[in-house]
Motif scaffolding. Structure first.
Motif, PDB file in Angstrom:
ATOM      1  N   MET A   1       0.838  -1.197   0.000  1.00  0.00           N
ATOM      2  CA  MET A   1       0.000   0.000   0.000  1.00  0.00           C
ATOM      3  C   MET A   1       0.874   1.247   0.000  1.00  0.00           C
ATOM      4  SD  MET A   1      -3.048   0.916   2.662  1.00  0.00           S
ATOM      5  CE  MET A   1      -4.010   2.410   2.476  1.00  0.00           C
ATOM      6  N   ARG A   2       1.978   1.193   0.786  1.00  0.00           N
ATOM      7  CA  ARG A   2       2.887   2.349   0.817  1.00  0.00           C
ATOM      8  C   ARG A   2       3.482   2.598  -0.555  1.00  0.00           C
ATOM      9  NH1 ARG A   2       8.445   2.630   4.438  1.00  0.00           N
ATOM     10  NH2 ARG A   2       9.142   4.682   3.719  1.00  0.00           N
ATOM     11  N   ARG A   3       3.904   1.528  -1.214  1.00  0.00           N
ATOM     12  CA  ARG A   3       4.483   1.670  -2.553  1.00  0.00           C
ATOM     13  C   ARG A   3       3.459   2.215  -3.538  1.00  0.00           C
ATOM     14  NH1 ARG A   3       5.327  -3.234  -3.338  1.00  0.00           N
ATOM     15  NH2 ARG A   3       7.311  -3.319  -2.224  1.00  0.00           N
ATOM     16  N   ARG A   4       2.190   1.763  -3.395  1.00  0.00           N
ATOM     17  CA  ARG A   4       1.148   2.228  -4.303  1.00  0.00           C
ATOM     18  C   ARG A   4       0.908   3.728  -4.146  1.00  0.00           C
ATOM     19  NH1 ARG A   4      -2.951  -0.482  -2.368  1.00  0.00           N
ATOM     20  NH2 ARG A   4      -2.322  -2.389  -3.401  1.00  0.00           N
ATOM     21  N   PHE A   5       0.880   4.201  -2.885  1.00  0.00           N
ATOM     22  CA  PHE A   5       0.664   5.627  -2.664  1.00  0.00           C
ATOM     23  C   PHE A   5       1.863   6.441  -3.153  1.00  0.00           C
ATOM     24  CE2 PHE A   5      -2.904   4.583   0.059  1.00  0.00           C
ATOM     25  CZ  PHE A   5      -3.726   5.676  -0.132  1.00  0.00           C
ATOM     26  N   VAL A   6       3.080   5.930  -2.926  1.00  0.00           N
ATOM     27  CA  VAL A   6       4.264   6.659  -3.401  1.00  0.00           C
ATOM     28  C   VAL A   6       4.235   6.791  -4.914  1.00  0.00           C
ATOM     29  CG1 VAL A   6       6.769   6.532  -3.617  1.00  0.00           C
ATOM     30  CG2 VAL A   6       5.703   6.080  -1.410  1.00  0.00           C
ATOM     31  N   LEU A   7       3.944   5.686  -5.593  1.00  0.00           N
ATOM     32  CA  LEU A   7       3.891   5.723  -7.059  1.00  0.00           C
ATOM     33  C   LEU A   7       2.764   6.634  -7.544  1.00  0.00           C
ATOM     34  CD1 LEU A   7       4.502   1.947  -7.903  1.00  0.00           C
ATOM     35  CD2 LEU A   7       6.109   3.846  -8.128  1.00  0.00           C
ATOM     36  N   MET A   8       1.629   6.633  -6.836  1.00  0.00           N
ATOM     37  CA  MET A   8       0.507   7.479  -7.240  1.00  0.00           C
ATOM     38  C   MET A   8       0.877   8.951  -7.151  1.00  0.00           C
ATOM     39  SD  MET A   8      -3.380   7.572  -5.691  1.00  0.00           S
ATOM     40  CE  MET A   8      -2.821   8.217  -4.113  1.00  0.00           C
ATOM     41  N   PHE A   9       1.518   9.366  -6.023  1.00  0.00           N
ATOM     42  CA  PHE A   9       1.891  10.766  -5.879  1.00  0.00           C
ATOM     43  C   PHE A   9       2.994  11.145  -6.863  1.00  0.00           C
ATOM     44  CE2 PHE A   9      -0.127  10.360  -1.650  1.00  0.00           C
ATOM     45  CZ  PHE A   9      -0.965  11.450  -1.745  1.00  0.00           C
ATOM     46  N   ILE A  10       3.928  10.222  -7.122  1.00  0.00           N
ATOM     47  CA  ILE A  10       4.971  10.505  -8.111  1.00  0.00           C
ATOM     48  C   ILE A  10       4.337  10.747  -9.480  1.00  0.00           C
ATOM     49  CG2 ILE A  10       6.877   9.472  -9.400  1.00  0.00           C
ATOM     50  CD1 ILE A  10       7.797   8.173  -6.822  1.00  0.00           C
ATOM     51  N   ARG A  11       3.382   9.905  -9.861  1.00  0.00           N
ATOM     52  CA  ARG A  11       2.707  10.093 -11.157  1.00  0.00           C
ATOM     53  C   ARG A  11       1.986  11.429 -11.205  1.00  0.00           C
ATOM     54  NH1 ARG A  11       0.984   4.724 -10.466  1.00  0.00           N
ATOM     55  NH2 ARG A  11      -1.081   5.495  -9.912  1.00  0.00           N
ATOM     56  N   GLN A  12       1.337  11.786 -10.107  1.00  0.00           N
ATOM     57  CA  GLN A  12       0.593  13.043 -10.089  1.00  0.00           C
ATOM     58  C   GLN A  12       1.522  14.234 -10.295  1.00  0.00           C
ATOM     59  OE1 GLN A  12      -1.537  13.139  -6.413  1.00  0.00           O
ATOM     60  NE2 GLN A  12      -2.822  11.380  -6.904  1.00  0.00           N
ATOM     61  N   TRP A  13       2.610  14.284  -9.509  1.00  0.00           N
ATOM     62  CA  TRP A  13       3.496  15.438  -9.614  1.00  0.00           C
ATOM     63  C   TRP A  13       4.299  15.429 -10.905  1.00  0.00           C
ATOM     64  CZ3 TRP A  13       2.375  19.471  -7.078  1.00  0.00           C
ATOM     65  CH2 TRP A  13       1.749  19.375  -5.856  1.00  0.00           C
ATOM     66  N   LEU A  14       4.606  14.248 -11.425  1.00  0.00           N
ATOM     67  CA  LEU A  14       5.234  14.210 -12.747  1.00  0.00           C
ATOM     68  C   LEU A  14       4.276  14.755 -13.797  1.00  0.00           C
ATOM     69  CD1 LEU A  14       7.151  10.790 -12.791  1.00  0.00           C
ATOM     70  CD2 LEU A  14       8.120  13.100 -12.707  1.00  0.00           C
ATOM     71  N   THR A  15       3.004  14.443 -13.638  1.00  0.00           N
ATOM     72  CA  THR A  15       2.004  14.975 -14.573  1.00  0.00           C
ATOM     73  C   THR A  15       1.941  16.494 -14.487  1.00  0.00           C
ATOM     74  OG1 THR A  15       0.708  12.941 -14.373  1.00  0.00           O
ATOM     75  CG2 THR A  15      -0.411  14.887 -15.241  1.00  0.00           C
ATOM     76  N   VAL A  16       1.917  17.009 -13.240  1.00  0.00           N
ATOM     77  CA  VAL A  16       1.891  18.467 -13.073  1.00  0.00           C
ATOM     78  C   VAL A  16       3.166  19.089 -13.643  1.00  0.00           C
ATOM     79  CG1 VAL A  16       1.892  20.321 -11.373  1.00  0.00           C
ATOM     80  CG2 VAL A  16       0.371  18.381 -11.083  1.00  0.00           C
ATOM     81  N   GLY A  17       4.326  18.438 -13.378  1.00  0.00           N
ATOM     82  CA  GLY A  17       5.575  18.962 -13.929  1.00  0.00           C
ATOM     83  C   GLY A  17       5.585  18.955 -15.446  1.00  0.00           C
ATOM     84  N   ALA A  18       5.044  17.872 -16.039  1.00  0.00           N
ATOM     85  CA  ALA A  18       4.982  17.817 -17.496  1.00  0.00           C
ATOM     86  C   ALA A  18       4.066  18.899 -18.051  1.00  0.00           C
ATOM     87  CB  ALA A  18       4.506  16.432 -17.948  1.00  0.00           C
ATOM     88  N   ILE A  19       2.905  19.075 -17.399  1.00  0.00           N
ATOM     89  CA  ILE A  19       1.981  20.129 -17.834  1.00  0.00           C
ATOM     90  C   ILE A  19       2.646  21.491 -17.718  1.00  0.00           C
ATOM     91  CG2 ILE A  19      -0.190  21.285 -17.293  1.00  0.00           C
ATOM     92  CD1 ILE A  19      -1.312  18.597 -16.476  1.00  0.00           C
ATOM     93  N   THR A  20       3.375  21.718 -16.608  1.00  0.00           N
ATOM     94  CA  THR A  20       4.064  23.001 -16.416  1.00  0.00           C
ATOM     95  C   THR A  20       5.105  23.223 -17.502  1.00  0.00           C
ATOM     96  OG1 THR A  20       3.734  22.798 -14.024  1.00  0.00           O
ATOM     97  CG2 THR A  20       5.398  24.367 -14.784  1.00  0.00           C
TER      98      THR A  20
END
Length: 601
Positions: free
Chosen positions: A1-20
């Protein structure tokens, strides 16, 4: 579960960084495009000619190859294009009007360019050597405002009288057609200045136009019209030095007529505001979208779990449902919805907790019900022998009769029997609770299982009470030794055997066998060919206070016999398994782990 949440937040912020990053790149490209447009607006001739020359090439047939995109800009700007060779002959023409020469004499081209000879177009020239040949690029554009300024300057005093007539007659002066065109089509205004920059006369000036100019201000207004929102054309009278100015709104200027996508930008400051403002808006929308996504992905499942826990606190053990009555976390197919997958373990744990609490609640209710039934039955069972003891005690205490010794002994025997029965009930209850602390309640010693089990079977089979039943004892072919509390173990055997005989009709055969297991363990099996049990009785067989009533016999008893048997078995490290069906008899197997030793029989 910890790994899933870490990967989820990484994907989110990578998405925001890519959009930026994409937004920044798009903003820079847009700013570069708008800067190019501004440059075109300020000096279209220089920028366009340099761009054409930078992309100029010669085809195999010797004709010039010019980018269609640049030619479109020339067309949109209202201009025309010629390419001249070293002799001044036009070897290429694009939208060239019929009144433009196809060959230029040396002095003629210079006079047109310097406006020393009348020419209806303003010329821009760029000369470069290309592939060993000098190429002249000639760009011309007809500018009505410049033409109108030139006519006014040539008219001199006559033009000044026209201004005064127009002011007195509210625009009814007889303007030359070129000046009238500029005034009507471009919304232009006219201003006449002295050689020192002071206004002499004016007509229909835009708001904000000064009445006195310094040299610097005049240059700035000519060079950067977008700053002031007014396009300016100037001509000077040769003899008097007076200055004629044509003012027109900047958006109506004929300089560039491109209509690119996006807002119209007229200055660098406006460009920066649009660019960075758009970037901020896009980033805010991206962050807002991310916040909504996180709220939907993280917040809603958490609220669902909290609501579920609140329901558990109120003893509602089912998962909260939607309007259609389906669990909120499940699809119609029964699978988890995508937003709940990050909380798979949490939802599974809460579901397990709900099921356990519901099961415990049912067991508690059933236990309470059985306890009440047991208390009622036990009260009856205690009341009957107690009444007998009390009655015989009253008889012995009475002085009305002289009891013989045989009668007194008979009364005493009955009282002892009833007291022993009552003591057994109390001991059953005490033993059941002491077995909760098995390590303290049991006195273990290594014994032969054939001996311990055989003694129990022999003792019951020789009891006249059970003479109408058949007890078959099958010992293990090998000696099996195990650490047991002899008294408690015999109690377990007695309870199971007597329960099997008590709840089956006379003539029932009960087989008791000690079996060696392949994994160095052993089991004690009890199999009868009696009436069997239904599912409810089988499930509750080892419940405290449960007293089966599958036979026509009295249901008297403590209801703790089988519960005590199971507690004793588990205290010795055993597990109990029951198989039974109505009409097919009952089989009970108690399995134990590794034995202390074996000897061949």
């Amino acid at each position: 579960m910890r790994r899933r949440f870490v990967l989820m937040f990484i994907r989110q912020w990578l998405t925001v960084g890519a959009i930026t990053a994409v937004c920044i790149v798009m903003m820079l490209l847009w700013i570069a495009e708008k800067m190019s447009e501004l440059d075109l607006k300020r000096n279209f001739s220089r920028v366009a000619l340099e761009s054409i020359m930078d992309n100029y090439s010669i085809r195999e047939d010797g004709s010039p190859n010019i980018s269609p995109r640049l030619l479109k800009q020339v067309k949109d700007n209202g201009g025309w294009l010629q390419v001249l060779n070293e002799e001044g002959k036009a070897i290429y023409a694009f939208l060239t009007p019929s009144d433009v020469p196809v060959k230029y004499e040396p002095g003629q081209l210079v006079n047109y360019f310097n406006r020393q000879e009348p020419f209806p177009y303003r010329l821009y020239i760029l000369i470069r050597p290309i592939e060993g040949e000098t190429v002249t690029l000639l760009y011309g554009v007809k500018e009505p405002l410049d033409t109108a300024a030139a006519i006014l300057a040539l008219g001199g005093s006559h033009s000044e009288r026209l201004i005064k007539e127009a002011e007195q007659a509210s625009g009814a002066a007889a303007w030359p057609k070129e000046v009238s065109y500029a005034l009507e089509e471009y919304g232009a205004g006219i201003q006449l200045l002295t050689s020192q920059g002071t206004e002499l006369a004016s007509y229909r000036l835009p708001p904000g136009v000064p009445r006195q100019y310094s040299p610097q201000e005049l240059v700035l207004r000519l060079q950067y019209p977008e700053r002031y929102g007014v396009r300016l054309e100037m001509r000077t009278e040769e003899e008097s030095g007076r200055i004629w100015l044509i003012h027109a709104p900047y958006h109506a200027a004929p300089g560039i007529r491109l209509t690119p996508a996006g807002p119209i930008v007229n200055s660098e400051s406006q460009l920066m505001v649009y660019g960075f403002g758009s970037l901020v808006v896009i980033l805010l929308l991206a962050c807002g979208g991310l916040a909504l996504w996180q709220g939907n992905k993280i917040g809603l499942p958490m609220l669902h779990v909290m609501r579920w826990l609140q329901h558990l606190a109120q003893r509602h053990y089912k998962e909260p449902t939607d309007r259609r009555g389906r669990p909120r976390s499940k699809k119609r197919s029964g699978r988890l919805k995508s937003r709940y997958k990050a909380y798979t373990e949490v939802l599974y744990s809460v579901q397990e907790l709900s099921q356990q609490l519901e099961r415990h609640e049912l067991e508690r209710e059933q236990s309470d019900r059985m306890r009440e039934e047991w208390i009622a039955g036990l009260s009856h069972d205690l009341k009957t022998p107690l009444a007998s003891i009390y009655g015989y005690a009253q008889l012995l205490h009475s002085r009305q009769y002289d009891w013989e010794s045989e009668e007194i002994a008979e009364f005493a025997a009955i009282m002892v029997e009833k007291a022993e029965y009552m003591d057994g009930l109390v001991q059953d209850l005490n033993l059941l609770y002491r077995l909760k602390h098995a390590a303290e309640a049991l006195n273990l010693e290594c014994r032969s299982m054939n001996e311990v089990v055989g003694d129990a079977v022999t003792r019951i089979s020789e009891d006249p009470t059970w003479s109408r039943y058949e007890c078959q004892w099958i010992p293990s072919p090998e000696e099996v030794y195990y650490s047991v509390d002899t008294t408690a173990f015999r109690r377990m055997m007695d309870n199971i055997i007597i329960n099997a005989l008590l709840h089956n009709p006379e003539g029932t055969r009960l087989r008791i066998q000690v079996k060696l297991e392949p994994e160095s363990g052993f089991s004690i099996c009890f199999e009868d060919n009696g009436t069997g049990m239904n599912e409810a009785t089988r499930n509750n067989l080892f419940q405290r206070y449960y007293r089966g009533t599958d036979t026509d016999r009295s249901s008297s008893g403590s209801g703790l016999g089988m519960a005590i048997a199971k507690e004793i078995a588990e205290a010795h490290g055993g597990t109990v398994e029951v198989r039974s069906a109505v009409g097919l008899g009952t089989a009970i197997a108690i399995s134990f782990g590794e034995t202390k030793g074996r000897t061949s029989g």
